[in-house]
Scaffold this motif. Structure first.
Motif, mmCIF file in Angstrom:
data_model
loop_
_atom_site.group_PDB
_atom_site.id
_atom_site.type_symbol
_atom_site.label_atom_id
_atom_site.label_comp_id
_atom_site.label_asym_id
_atom_site.label_seq_id
_atom_site.Cartn_x
_atom_site.Cartn_y
_atom_site.Cartn_z
ATOM 1 N N GLY A 118 4.838 -6.513 -7.359
ATOM 2 C CA GLY A 118 5.605 -6.107 -6.560
ATOM 3 C C GLY A 118 6.520 -4.696 -5.629
ATOM 4 N N ALA A 119 6.471 -5.011 -4.393
ATOM 5 C CA ALA A 119 7.539 -3.798 -3.748
ATOM 6 C C ALA A 119 7.749 -4.266 -2.201
ATOM 7 C CB ALA A 119 6.674 -2.726 -3.788
ATOM 8 N N HIS A 120 9.170 -3.877 -2.397
ATOM 9 C CA HIS A 120 9.042 -3.958 -0.510
ATOM 10 C C HIS A 120 9.352 -2.514 0.281
ATOM 11 C CE1 HIS A 120 11.951 -6.800 -2.684
ATOM 12 N NE2 HIS A 120 11.677 -7.488 -1.819
ATOM 13 N N ILE A 121 8.868 -1.770 -0.456
ATOM 14 C CA ILE A 121 8.848 -0.154 0.106
ATOM 15 C C ILE A 121 7.620 0.288 -1.151
ATOM 16 C CG2 ILE A 121 9.251 1.875 0.966
ATOM 17 C CD1 ILE A 121 12.295 0.440 1.397
ATOM 18 N N VAL A 122 6.442 0.951 -0.256
ATOM 19 C CA VAL A 122 5.729 1.821 -0.848
ATOM 20 C C VAL A 122 5.655 3.011 0.220
ATOM 21 C CG1 VAL A 122 3.297 1.927 -1.694
ATOM 22 C CG2 VAL A 122 4.077 -0.334 -1.494
ATOM 23 N N VAL A 123 5.949 3.874 -0.942
ATOM 24 C CA VAL A 123 5.224 5.491 -0.702
ATOM 25 C C VAL A 123 4.669 6.175 -1.116
ATOM 26 C CG1 VAL A 123 6.836 7.524 -0.534
ATOM 27 C CG2 VAL A 123 8.175 6.062 -0.336
ATOM 28 N N ALA A 124 3.853 6.838 -1.000
ATOM 29 C CA ALA A 124 2.239 6.881 -0.693
ATOM 30 C C ALA A 124 1.644 8.144 -0.464
ATOM 31 C CB ALA A 124 1.666 6.270 -0.791
ATOM 32 N N THR A 125 0.656 9.198 -0.491
ATOM 33 C CA THR A 125 0.276 10.582 0.159
ATOM 34 C C THR A 125 -1.169 9.771 0.464
ATOM 35 O OG1 THR A 125 -0.923 10.505 -2.171
ATOM 36 C CG2 THR A 125 0.997 11.943 -1.370
ATOM 37 N N PRO A 126 -1.853 10.117 1.504
ATOM 38 C CA PRO A 126 -3.001 9.286 2.145
ATOM 39 C C PRO A 126 -4.139 9.016 1.252
ATOM 40 C CG PRO A 126 -1.851 11.231 3.268
ATOM 41 C CD PRO A 126 -0.874 11.784 2.149
ATOM 42 N N GLY A 127 -4.365 9.887 1.173
ATOM 43 C CA GLY A 127 -6.121 10.136 -0.142
ATOM 44 C C GLY A 127 -5.948 8.812 -1.449
ATOM 45 N N ARG A 128 -4.224 8.859 -2.073
ATOM 46 C CA ARG A 128 -4.092 7.637 -3.117
ATOM 47 C C ARG A 128 -4.054 6.137 -2.898
ATOM 48 N NH1 ARG A 128 -2.826 7.559 -7.842
ATOM 49 N NH2 ARG A 128 -4.654 9.332 -8.772
#
Length: 651
Positions: A118-128
């Protein structure tokens, strides 16, 4: 602003908000879709972290247990995504937020386990992030806010399809924020498709773009590019510096050169693994390295706290890239320098890029060896150790030095030791900055009776004019060399002196005659596109090249004999061609080649001896041909074989 976030900001030592943070915090912008343009280093991460807080926290000050994510933050590169994760982690620490990352180059199994917890905020790169969505390892049904950071960079890097897929999978009822340094048409199109009544926010700092960055354009010789980089690094001695190159090969070359010269240097390029990139940036942060050589893609979004110098060893491809490169320095109120290495060949490109970016640069030469040494001396004399109190543990050694050596010897030894710890600067070739072009002023035109046919060139005419007429280079303007004469422009104030010095006969060296013209010559465009006086030159076709003398081979000896282009052709005359009329009688020889006759013998057409009487027009030995021959009182032509030739194949 939520009290949990306000307390975190105050604990971090921030007393005032940046313009972009103030803009997104306006009450009328709460919960709205925003299209924000702000330069890098203006506090965007904190800005959108605050902007989405009302949406994802709603009425509370803290999150409940973590399950499906409530917010997505998408960044173009791994480094920027991890940096955003660190910023949001301390910003939402008091709100008990769980921040996870989905970044290319990291172990995907660890990311899946973190998302499952579980996570409240997800920071990601577009491809992944797209990979996780397609594998079903992330649930987007509870998403309330989506942030696209550095949106223009993501489009430039080819992530448009991934972004459209991600935004299409997110719930329709959400807050969408686009943050971008520039807002081209592609960003406006993306905003129109995936935002609802977006509010356009322009940070005030954008009006004075990169106000904390000093731009310098350094003119260097072609072979001095790397030497100029070394001297620039030595001149500034910045705590952290980035040198940008356009290719991995150039990154490797510069890294090796700087390492050999004693610089503490690391490299960032796409061929490195995520672990290697992380270690390189950490070395810059903890002081083990002071120079980072990087490509544009590898350096997107990296934030180094003491980065005071950016060097463009190779010019960027666009003004947007220049802004992103330079934006690594001059952040959060710190001053920075962005130095462009410019050769004579690349000067126009540098001027265009700076113009498009609406930036003004100070033009000059790269720091010379003398300038670097002088700067070293200033730093040495300004060292605080000179005024530091002498410790008791040092006094005995100091007294020994004073007893054994003179003050001059001690100073010389200190200077040598000081210089040994620093790389020696490079000697650079002198490159004059191009002066501003000025109007030549009132002038008088003269013609000279020599042109290209006599080998005249501007570089030969200029010293001839200056020597014979007592002129300087500044007195002579345009020089136009044509086929049989040349034209020269001389300042009106210097024309009398010129006429006096060349004498009454008005001649220069080798008998070249000078004539003063009553008005400037009319230069018209000829067929070849070059400009010159109206009308063709001597022995020249209109719009063409000068007519060349022709030569033809004489005999088998290989010698050549010159023949005039207009006179009779010399050499062995070509043979006459024999012709035969339809009735078989021999016709008079003619010097001209006859038109091809369908019934002419193959060898006769080549100029050889005919085998026999030629048949009349038509197919050989046809009934029609026999009838014509009998009507003429003759015999039908004998059947002849078809001339042999190369076999033809269908293509």
């Amino acid at each position: 602003m939520k009290e949990a976030l306000r307390a975190a900001i105050e604990d971090r030592g921030y007393t005032t908000l940046t313009p972009v943070q103030q803009a997104v915090l306006k009450p009328e912008h709460t919960g709205c879709d925003l299209l924000v343009s702000a330069q890098t280093g203006s506090g965007k991460t904190l800005g959108f972290g605050i902007a989405i807080s009302e949406t994802i926290l709603e009425d509370g000050e803290q999150f409940n247990g973590a399950s499906a994510p409530l917010a997505l933050v998408i960044a173009p590169t791994r480094e920027l995504a991890l940096q955003v994760k660190r910023e949001l982690s301390w910003l939402y620490a008091n709100a008990k937020a769980v921040v996870a990352s989905c970044v290319g180059g990291m172990d995907m199994r660890d990311e899946r386990r973190a998302l499952a917890r579980g996570a409240h905020i997800v920071v990601a790169t577009p491809g992944r992030l797209r990979d996780h969505i397609m594998r079903g390892s992330i649930d987007l049904t509870s998403i309330r806010a989506v942030v696209l950071d550095e949106a223009d960079e993501m489009l430039d890097l080819g992530f448009r399809e991934d972004l459209e897929f991600i935004l299409g999978e997110a719930p329709d009822e959400r807050q969408t924020l686009l943050f971008s340094a520039t807002v081209p048409k592609s960003i406006m199109s993306l905003a129109a498709s995936y935002q609802k009544d977006a509010v356009r926010v322009v940070a005030k700092s954008e009006n004075a773009q990169h106000a904390d960055i000093e731009y310098r354009a350094m003119l260097v010789a072609e072979h001095d590019t790397e030497n100029a980089v070394i001297n620039t690094l030595r001149f500034h001695e910045a705590p952290n510096a980035i040198v940008f190159a356009n290719t991995r090969a150039m990154v490797n070359r510069l890294t090796t050169r700087l390492s050999n010269r004693g610089f503490q240097v690391v490299a960032l390029s796409g061929e490195l693994s995520q672990s290697e990139r992380t270690h390189a940036l950490q070395a810059m942060r903890d002081g083990r390295a002071r120079v980072c050589v990087a490509t544009d893609v590898a350096a997107r979004g990296i934030d180094l706290p003491n980065l005071d110098l950016v060097v463009h060893a190779e010019l960027p491809s666009s003004h947007e890239t220049l802004l992103h490169r330079s934006g690594r320095t001059g952040r959060a109120g710190r001053k920075g320098v962005s130095a462009l290495v410019v050769t004579k060949r690349s000067r126009k490109k540098a001027e265009r890029i700076l113009g498009w970016a609406k930036l003004k640069a100070e033009w000059g030469n790269a720091p010379s060896a003398e300038a670097v040494k002088a700067r070293d001396e200033d730093r040495m004399l300004a060292d605080p150790d000179w005024d530091a109190q002498i410790e008791e543990t040092e006094r005995a050694t100091i007294e020994k030095l004073q007893e054994k050596f003179s003050a001059e010897q001690i100073a010389a030894a200190y200077l040598r030791m000081y210089r040994m710890t620093r790389s020696a600067p490079e000697d650079l070739a002198d490159v004059e900055a191009r002066p501003e072009r000025k109007e030549f002023g009132k002038s008088v035109w003269f013609s000279i009776s020599v042109g290209r046919d006599a080998g005249a060139e501007p570089r030969r005419l200029l010293p001839m004019l200056c020597k014979a007429g007592g002129l300087s280079r500044e007195d002579v303007g345009a020089i136009r060399v044509k086929f049989d004469q040349s034209y020269v422009q001389i300042l009106e104030a210097s024309a009398k002196k010129f006429l006096k010095n060349i004498g009454v006969d008005m001649t220069l060296e080798e008998g070249a005659v000078v004539t003063q013209l009553a008005e400037p010559p009319a230069f018209e465009t000829s067929g070849g596109g070059r400009k010159g006086p109206a009308g063709p030159g001597k022995n020249r076709k209109p719009g063409g090249k000068p007519r060349q003398d022709k030569f033809e081979r004489k005999g088998k000896s290989g010698s050549y004999e010159k023949r005039s282009g207009s006179g009779p052709k010399s050499g062995k005359p070509k043979p006459r061609y024999d012709t035969t009329d339809a009735g078989g009688s021999q016709a008079d020889a003619s010097p001209k080649r006859p038109k091809h006759d369908a019934g002419q013998d193959h060898k006769a057409r080549k100029g050889g001896k005919p085998k026999g009487p030629l048949p009349p027009a038509g197919k050989p030995n046809s009934k029609k041909n026999k009838a014509r021959a009998l009507a003429a009182g003759g015999k039908a032509a004998p059947k002849r074989n078809k001339p042999k030739g190369p076999k033809r194949t269908k293509s």
